[in-house]
Write an enzyme that holds these catalytic residues in place. Structure first.
Site, PDB file in Angstrom:
ATOM      1  N   TYR B 242       0.812  -1.215   0.000  1.00 44.01           N
ATOM      2  CA  TYR B 242       0.000   0.000   0.000  1.00 44.01           C
ATOM      3  C   TYR B 242       0.845   1.264   0.000  1.00 44.01           C
ATOM      4  CZ  TYR B 242      -4.520  -2.125  -0.166  1.00 44.01           C
ATOM      5  OH  TYR B 242      -5.627  -2.792  -0.622  1.00 44.01           O
ATOM      6  N   HIS B 398      -5.802  -2.609   6.471  1.00 46.79           N
ATOM      7  CA  HIS B 398      -5.148  -3.654   5.688  1.00 46.79           C
ATOM      8  C   HIS B 398      -4.117  -4.443   6.485  1.00 46.79           C
ATOM      9  CE1 HIS B 398      -7.209  -2.712   2.040  1.00 46.79           C
ATOM     10  NE2 HIS B 398      -6.885  -1.439   2.118  1.00 46.79           N
TER      11      HIS B 398
END
Ligand SMILES: [Zn+2]
Ligand SMILES: [Zn+2]
Lengths: 715, 715
Positions: B242, B398
């Protein structure tokens, strides 16, 4: 057979086998000019220098393969071989001294030896547990001797020739006579060693025996081996993995013969099959240079392997086919000989042409009549799709029961794989690296392959003896079109009551490729069949519910079935079953015409494998029944793209809406209708009679076509 | 926080955001001189030319992600962006016309739109189903507008600014206000879009709101986002996969700010954390450039990805760290701006330095006090061994419950892997490419990781809310030695009654590497623990009998256990269990101190996975019991070599004869005795007190040492 009167050319200068005295000056000059030759020379020099540094040790033979004395004697011949070459190329005596001293020690030891204490099979050695290793030792060692021949005194030569080389040759010609005369790769190593020794020692009889067998009656020997072990297309029956290794003694001995008995024209023998065998082997690789892993094969083996350097170099020298240079360049080393010089020079001068993998049929059998391989190929370079169709002969001891087997490769990845051999080469804990029992119980069995299994039995009921007698037949092939390539072959013997014909057509349409896969079975009585498709990658989707099992079920009890766990199953199909999987950047769908009796399994390897000797491998199996005769139609679809850099995905779903098969005995019409309404029609006369009035009833009308097949696209 | 008085620099020339008017002449010159810049320009031109060829289409928003209107609006901003740049670099009006016409059409459409019909979450868009896509649209589109600003008439500008950009901005500042103010990557895209629009429109308030939140109170906005989302070491809490994506709006907006409000010194903000974030991200890759797949991550993603081009180019421009050029060169494209020019020029002029992956500790948390990552590294280039030790904070939405997790990479291969995310990005059949349910039920769970699980529960019982509050702590690290690298971290919260400390020491000895892995658990009451090691490759050997099951048994019922099938188990151990596996060219052994109560499992993924959403993955699990406190010692051994070209295998067997652990509370002595008699001794003060008189009783004697640890080798 050839005339048996031969004369060894009387040039008295040594070396003369592979590296020749008269070539030395240009090779020395080439080393300073051509990087590949330089690198190869430096590698040889570094081996020789290290060897001299470490000194000479000739241990009493004691250990089996992998053990100390075994490895040491192997290292010794490599060291002598390299030191011999480096002596010639530098003139520095220390290298010759090293070879001389080691040879003298071997000459002392060898006559004292009996058979190796760890001998295991009927062809043992003295230095090594296997005669094969002893042959290889001789092939390299005689070259080393050839290189220092002129450096030695007469007395030294006499000692080495009488006490060592003649003793080794005598051993081969007497105690190992049956191997020597055998039409087999092990025999080739033996005749190469003995024949090359004969050339160096000027012993015409030795050379004759190498060429025509110990009895000089051509029942064995090098020429007979060339006759029988290679097909006219240069295919070696055990398959590419073994061809890579088997080629070595053929090309080395042939080169030595060419250099010393040129009137034998050995490279023209059998229409130049030895050169062709090299190029054929190169064609038997996937886009990344990996050999197709059919029969017993260690997977991941590529054409970048030292034993193939001789093959590419000698074949280039003989043919000047500059696509071979492409491979030689990747190999990164060349022979230290006129052949290596030519290769290195041609590469440096920019003569490399890209080696192109083509659609090709390769016949098997000494006369080219024992089946073969077809490779359908579309697309370029690393994106190429290859479909490998195997209808070869059994392939001797390393063959698999895989008649009419199919493998698919795409974009460098094995999509529908072959298991290869059950073996972890040279890994001590896995039976010392030998073939595992699972090679027999799994890897060789028919169910381990992407081909039809009848009544859960392997081809020929697993009898090698029977399998050796029969080969499938190529019926038809047309690889000449851009958008369709077709091949059909038939096997009438691998199952007693059934004749199996498989027809493959690779069709490019839009941005997808479709592989039409049609079995035509003619038999008597009711049979059950299994049609496996092993796959690499992840199951993505199916058009029916796949029921994963929550119980442990094994597919069967023997013939390889005992190793397959049923991971999932499905029953009661509609007319069409479709599964999609993904690997690498591609998506792959298999669509099969089914009926309410079809069973489908997802299987995985691992049952009855207590030592984890088998790799993880998943497969789909369609099981059905045939009453007498019948046809099975599957369509493989290669589609889509995953771009790992942008994460974009295109075309991940099958484009097929329906598949239909209409037939009238040998006349068939296959329709693949796509979701966008377009329709592929393929019409085949499976008897390939060349008839001009083929007809099949399709629904309420009749379709006619001329010739063996016709492709139509309805937009 | 910074002063809120800002002034947008009064240079009236456009473009001024990223590509600047005054740089255009040198960039144009550079295109003819520097291949990378040329290739990038040609790519942009080809996109723009194709766009013009295909014409303009602005469909009414209708489809969700992957659908036609979604993809079309995405393509539109990419086309405008490239056409805008190409207009600047060629001066050809057709490119400006294309952008103008498309913007005018958007200006017509946008005011008529309500929320997107497929809106799914609380932050929808109007053009797109998600506001996130709308932000990205704005970031690119405002750059396109910036490029053609001077080409437009006043009237056109007015229409586009009033009816399009101000409308979009209004939408973000009102209806999507909570996203805009959120300290989250989605917020960064929103503030970047709005802030850049403010810079182009000369709207100081917009820029201020982007910097300091809608209320200008610094509770949100860009600066706060930089403060909170990056650690001082430049780590982004969701992990590298990410971070790669999250960095993009940060560096683009920062660059636009630097160009227009230089006195903000945005790249110096938080001690220059944005530049550091780029280099830290590059360090978070394996030898092949793949990001370590911790937390939700698509595996196989590498640093060759378009969104990172901005990062490397801008960071190089700011720092002139020439190892970044190594990566930029591999990326194969550069920004069309002064930054890209500098990179392409430096590469062409030969300034590239190899990017070296170093042993490193990367702190997590806005203040660097929320744990972190340690990467132990030995060896060079593609042969490097990396041990990734994760003791970060949870990592927001996440994040995975993987406190004190371990991954091992060797020679480019993932040896002890992380599962990554359960997701097939952009694959239609797999939930449209979204996160699968198995991401929650498997991938995030503790048992899916190579770390300790207590009583079959995940860390924090799977509560993200709880997990967000606590982080592990780094206790000690010493990465400065050539032959030993050590790290120790502790987690006091992930299990209620237990404190878990994990200490890793990577030791190079001879031609092998040993990773000593010591858990020190302090708790109350009796607990069961599981310690998994997932592995890629093939099981080769073990020093105990592995009993493969012929029944279907699932390891547990929830917390991820429901997905694990027990493939094999073993009980009743002696003092030591050792398993060896192989992958690629290497061999790997795991040796664990066991006792008669230890259970061992070989597990594989696949239970309760009806749709084959989980990949095949095998693992070993050691299960034991602890009464209160205890220690668990494992030793990973990286050894051997398989040469696929020569088929030679060296060192395929473990060299360890015995492992022993002696302890006295926090003082431990670990002995690893090798089969050749050599002995590695590692003495650790697990409290890392720096004491000079550490002692442990070893059999009948006492060993003492000074300092936190000591390594001894007894030959
Ligand atoms: Zn096979
Ligand atoms: Zn994870």
């Amino acid at each position: 057979s050839c005339s048996k009167s031969i004369s060894i050319e009387g040039h008295e200068s040594y070396p003369k086998l592979i590296l020749k005295k008269q070539d030395v000056p240009q090779i020395v000059e080439g080393i300073s000019k051509y990087p590949l030759l330089k690198a190869s020379f430096e590698k040889a020099k570094s081996i020789a220098d290290n060897a001299i540094l470490n000194g000479i040790e000739i241990p009493i033979p004691k250990d089996p393969g992998g053990g100390y004395t075994h490895e040491k004697h192997k290292r010794n011949y490599i060291e002598m071989y390299n030191a011999g070459l480096v002596y010639q190329l530098t003139g520095e005596e220390k290298y010759a001294v090293f070879v001389r001293d080691m040879l003298l020690k071997y000459a002392e030891l060898y006559p004292t030896l009996g058979l190796h204490p760890m001998k295991k099979n009927q062809a043992p050695g003295k230095l090594f547990w296997q005669g094969l290793n002893e042959s290889v030792w001789l092939v390299y060692t005689i070259q080393a001797y050839d290189c220092i021949h002129d450096f030695l005194t007469d007395t030294e030569r006499k000692i080495i020739e009488e006490n060592l080389f003649k003793e080794v040759v005598k051993f081969f010609l007497t105690e190992n006579k049956s191997t020597f005369n055998r039409i087999h790769n092990h025999g080739t190593w033996a005749v190469a060693g003995v024949g090359m020794t004969g050339l160096v020692l000027g012993d015409t009889l030795m050379v004759k025996q190498a060429l025509y067998s110990t009895e000089l009656d051509s029942t064995g020997g090098f020429l007979r081996q060339i006759d029988e072990l290679f097909s006219p297309d240069g295919y070696y029956a055990e398959g590419p993995y073994y061809q890579r290794y088997a080629l070595l003694p053929f090309v080395i001995f042939a080169k030595a013969l060419e250099n010393n008995i040129p009137e034998l024209k050995i490279f023209d023998y059998k229409s130049g099959v030895l050169n062709r065998a090299v190029v054929t082997l190169l064609q038997l690789t996937n886009t990344d240079g990996r050999f197709y892993p059919i029969n017993d094969a260690i997977k991941d083996k590529t054409w970048i392997t030292p034993e193939l350097v001789f093959g590419t170099n000698i074949a280039y020298f003989n043919t000047h086919d500059s696509t071979i240079l492409d491979v030689a360049q990747k190999q990164g080393e060349v022979m230290l000989s006129i052949e290596g010089l030519e290769v290195a020079k041609a590469i440096e001068q920019g003569h490399v042409k890209t080696f192109v993998r083509k659609p090709i049929v390769i016949r098997d059998g000494k006369n080219g009549d024992a089946g073969g391989l077809a490779i359908l190929r579309m697309g370029k370079n690393e994106k190429q799709t290859s479909v490998l169709f195997k209808f070869t002969s059994q392939g001797m001891g390393h063959g698999h029961f895989d008649r009419l087997n199919l493998n698919i490769f795409d974009r460098g990845v094995e999509i529908v794989p072959d298991y290869g051999a059950a073996r972890f080469i040279n890994v001590v804990a896995k039976e010392g690296g030998r073939y595992l029992n699972e090679n027999k119980t799994w890897a060789k069995q028919t169910i381990a392959h992407n081909t039809l299994v009848i009544n859960q039995k392997s081809n020929f009921n697993g009898s090698v003896k029977l399998a050796d007698k029969f080969s499938p037949k190529l019926l038809f092939t047309d690889l000449s079109n851009a958008n369709i390539q077709m091949v059909s072959a038939i096997d009438e013997n691998c199952y007693k009551n059934d004749t199996i014909q498989r027809t493959l057509a690779l069709i490019e349409f839009g941005d997808r490729k479709f592989l039409i896969d049609l079995f035509n079975i003619k038999g008597i009585g009711r049979v059950q069949y299994d049609l496996p498709t092993y796959f690499n990658g992840q199951i993505i989707d199916s058009n029916f519910e796949i029921q994963r099992l929550n119980q442990y079920k094994i597919l069967g009890n023997n013939n390889g079935y005992q190793h397959l766990v049923i991971d999932a199953e499905s029953r009661a199909f509609d007319s069409l079953a479709r599964v999609t999987w993904a690997i690498g950047t591609g998506f792959y769908s298999l669509t099969t015409i089914t009926n309410t009796h079809t069973n489908f399994y997802v299987v995985r390897l691992g049952a009855n494998d207590p030592n984890y000797n088998l790799r993880n491998q998943q497969g789909f199996i369609f099981r059905g029944e045939l009453a007498g005769s019948g046809k099975i139609l599957s369509v493989y679809e290669l589609h889509g793209n995953y771009n790992p850099s942008t994460e974009a995905v295109l075309g991940s779903e099958s484009a097929i809406d329906s598949c239909k098969l209409f037939d009238d005995n040998d006349r068939v019409a296959v329709y693949v209708t796509l979701k966008n309404g377009k329709k592929i029609g393929l019409f085949i006369d499976l008897s390939f009679s060349g008839s001009n009035s083929n007809r099949v009833k399709v629904d309420n009308s009749v379709v006619t076509w001329q010739g063996n097949y016709k492709l139509t696209i309805k937009e």
